[in-house]
Design a protein around this motif. Structure first.
Motif, short mmCIF file in Angstrom:
data_model
loop_
_atom_site.label_atom_id
_atom_site.label_comp_id
_atom_site.label_asym_id
_atom_site.label_seq_id
_atom_site.Cartn_x
_atom_site.Cartn_y
_atom_site.Cartn_z
N LYS A 27 4.78 6.51 -1.02
CA LYS A 27 5.36 6.89 0.26
C LYS A 27 4.91 8.28 0.68
CE LYS A 27 9.31 3.85 0.09
NZ LYS A 27 10.65 3.71 -0.46
N SER A 69 8.64 -5.21 -0.98
CA SER A 69 9.69 -5.02 0.02
C SER A 69 10.25 -3.60 -0.06
CB SER A 69 10.80 -6.05 -0.18
OG SER A 69 11.50 -5.77 -1.38
N ALA A 92 6.23 -1.32 0.87
CA ALA A 92 5.26 -1.58 1.93
C ALA A 92 5.90 -1.64 3.31
CB ALA A 92 4.53 -2.88 1.64
N ASP A 93 5.21 -1.05 4.29
CA ASP A 93 5.65 -1.14 5.68
C ASP A 93 4.98 -2.33 6.35
OD1 ASP A 93 6.90 1.65 5.75
OD2 ASP A 93 4.84 2.03 5.10
N SER A 98 7.69 6.62 -4.91
CA SER A 98 7.80 7.84 -4.11
C SER A 98 6.42 8.46 -3.91
CB SER A 98 8.78 8.84 -4.75
OG SER A 98 8.27 9.31 -5.96
N THR A 125 6.51 -5.78 7.32
CA THR A 125 7.35 -6.36 6.27
C THR A 125 8.62 -6.98 6.86
OG1 THR A 125 6.50 -4.66 4.83
CG2 THR A 125 8.38 -5.88 4.02
#
Lengths: 276, 309
Positions: free
Chosen positions: B171, B191, B194-195, B168, B211
């Protein structure tokens, strides 16, 4: 990717300045005084500087009656007063090495060089902070050692020497200057070698192993070379008398300063060039 | 923003990083993925200028890291290898770093609270558990309110609660518009956070993609089906670019066709289907597929060394 409901927020920093030499000095001061090894080494340095002269003065005084005239003539009050410097230099040198190698052995050096990626300000700051601290902490002990040993030897007239006698104040204060320079020299060695054991061994080799080896050389060679060794040149700073084959205090002291500068210069070049 | 161009690093005659070119953009979490020893940590050291590249260059926010006036404000980093003096307290460690940038003691306290080390702040860092050490590393990384956050294997040694906290945090940092660059050898972890992914193996870039794209591209078309007429269906499906494996009698795995294509073939030939399941490969499998070649390479290299020993 779904965003979590409980997102952590990083509070904004009120003030972030640029890296300056003065700020790095402050950081190095925090680093130095926040380690136990620093306190122990400096305590050992202070204790040894004071304890040995008092011990030697007491022994000399108690054995004075049984000493031959020749033996008595060999005693010099300043040698007794500054005997501790020869011992405590090892404690100061070990700390000088540790100031930098402690960072390599623990990995702290990566944090340090990430905060100060230009690196050189770190070397200058460490040198300045450690130099000032070791001089200020070693000055009272050499003065205490001088006056305490003189007090113990007060019954023996020929072992009395005045602080205002030419060269005495220079020798006594020189003891603290010498210890400071030894620490700086050791710090430079530590920065070059980057390993605690290796740094201490290198220092010991230069100061304690090479000088006696010189005695194996033909006397003319020994006389010509020995006076220029770092330890011999440096010793003149706190020696009252100087032999035919030793440098005078100022040239000796300046040569030792030169050795320190050379060591730091080599350390500086390597520090910038090498990977961490 | 991190930009690497042809970044290369040799250690002796071993090439650790081999011509990496990539950029890490702000506002998203970019995962830096690769097996152990693939050059992730080396790349991060090159970004921070701890090691000098053999060739190529890398900049952070347009400048070499070393050329920034307040480097901790540009990049906050956590390296995999511990970077803390074991004899110093957590508080003094952070304070010594803060002082190089004129950062206040208030800020140091703020970070200690943020990472939850208040109670042990005065204890020597050498006594810390792996998880506490990671939290201290995170505090050091965030001290300078950095626009780019770069973390090497940050969940290593964290307990489940700590891992959740870390996700968190990452993000949140990306949502604030910061550049977040996180390495891991664990696909599953990436997974979840990560974007975007940059995948490397043996120092070379293998993939640089989102991803979700990475996942679907790597999984290809794998469909499992159950049918009472499996043998007949198998004969109908096999083609030069289609393979059919028999998992057990009546249960097949088809590579190279979609579930729709298979269903249509079955319907046209009046073959009953009891199950038709497209399988999405897990990120772990996708990652393994992509890096298999690199790992095999490595295993082959190890053989002669064993023989010598």
């Amino acid at each position: 990717m779904s965003t979590s409901a409980s997102v952590q927020r990083l509070p904004r920093a009120a003030h972030i300045g640029r890296v300056t030499q003065l700020r790095v000095v402050l950081s190095e001061w925090t680093k130095l005084h926040s380690l136990r090894s620093t306190r122990w080494s400096l305590f050992a340095g202070i204790f040894l500087t004071i304890a040995f002269p008092i011990l030697f003065a007491a022994l000399t005084s108690s054995h004075w009656g049984t000493m031959s005239a020749h033996e008595r003539a060999d005693r010099h009050p300043l040698d007794i007063a500054l005997a501790g410097v020869n011992v405590s230099q090892l404690a100061i040198a070990v700390l000088g090495v540790l100031v930098i190698t402690g960072e390599y052995s623990t990995g702290m050096i990566r944090a340090t060089f990430t905060a100060v990626p230009k690196r050189l300000p770190v070397l200058w700051a460490k040198t300045a902070v450690f130099g000032v601290v070791s001089f200020l902490l070693m000055l009272p002990p050499v003065l205490i050692a001088f006056f305490a040993s003189q007090a113990i030897l007060s019954r023996h007239h020929i072992l009395q020497i005045s602080f205002s006698h030419p060269g005495v104040a220079r020798s006594v204060i020189g003891g603290a200057v010498y210890l400071m320079l030894v620490g700086i020299f050791a710090l430079g060695i530590g920065a070059i070698v980057r390993n605690t054991a290796g740094g201490i061994a290198t220092f010991a080799a230069i100061f304690f192993v090479i000088p006696p080896l010189m005695n194996i050389l033909p006397t003319s060679w020994n006389n010509a070379i020995s006076q220029y060794l770092p330890s011999e040149a440096g010793r003149q700073i706190f020696s009252l008398t100087h032999g035919a084959h030793s440098l005078a205090p100022w040239p000796g002291g300046l040569l030792f300063v030169g050795y320190c500068a050379l060591t730091l210069a080599i350390a500086a070049v390597l520090l910038v060039r090498r990977d961490t | 923003m991190i930009e690497a161009r042809g970044l290369t690093k040799d250690y002796g005659d071993k090439r650790a990083v081999d011509g990496l070119t990539f950029s890490v953009r702000p506002g998203v979490v970019t995962g830096f993925l690769g097996p152990n020893g693939s050059g992730k940590s080396t790349t991060m050291r090159l970004i921070l200028g701890l090691d000098a590249p053999t060739d190529g260059n890398v900049t952070v926010n347009g400048k070499r890291y070393r050329d920034h006036e307040a480097p901790l404000h540009e990049v906050g980093s956590l390296l995999e290898a511990r970077s803390v003096h074991t004899g110093r307290s957590a508080y003094n460690h952070l304070l010594s770093l803060a002082q190089t940038h004129g950062i206040s003691r208030t800020r140091v306290d703020e970070l200690i609270d943020l990472v939850g080390l208040r109670e042990v702040a005065k204890q020597r860092a050498g006594k810390f558990s792996l998880g506490m050490g990671q939290r201290l590393g995170i505090a050091a990384a965030l001290l300078g309110d950095p626009s780019t956050v770069m973390l090497d294997e940050p969940v290593n040694g964290l307990d489940p609660e700590g891992i959740h906290w870390m996700r968190s945090l990452l993000k949140g940092l990306a949502a604030e518009g910061r550049t977040v660059f996180v390495s891991s050898h664990l696909m599953s972890e990436m997974s979840l956070t990560a974007d975007h992914l940059i995948v490397i193996g043996r120092g070379r870039k293998i993939a640089d993609t989102s991803t979700s794209e990475f996942l679907s591209a790597a999984s290809g078309n794998v469909v499992r089906l159950r049918s009472p007429q499996a043998d007949e269906l198998r004969r109908l499906l096999v083609a030069p670019d289609v393979t059919v494996d028999v998992i057990e009698p009546g249960y097949l795995e088809v590579h190279g066709l979609t579930a729709v294509q298979i269903g249509d073939v079955a319907a046209a030939n009046r073959i009953a289907l009891h199950e038709l399941t497209p399988r999405q490969a897990s990120l772990e499998e996708a990652f393994m597929d992509l890096t298999r070649e690199e790992i095999e390479f490595k295993a082959a290299e190890l053989e002669p060394e064993k023989a010598v020993a």
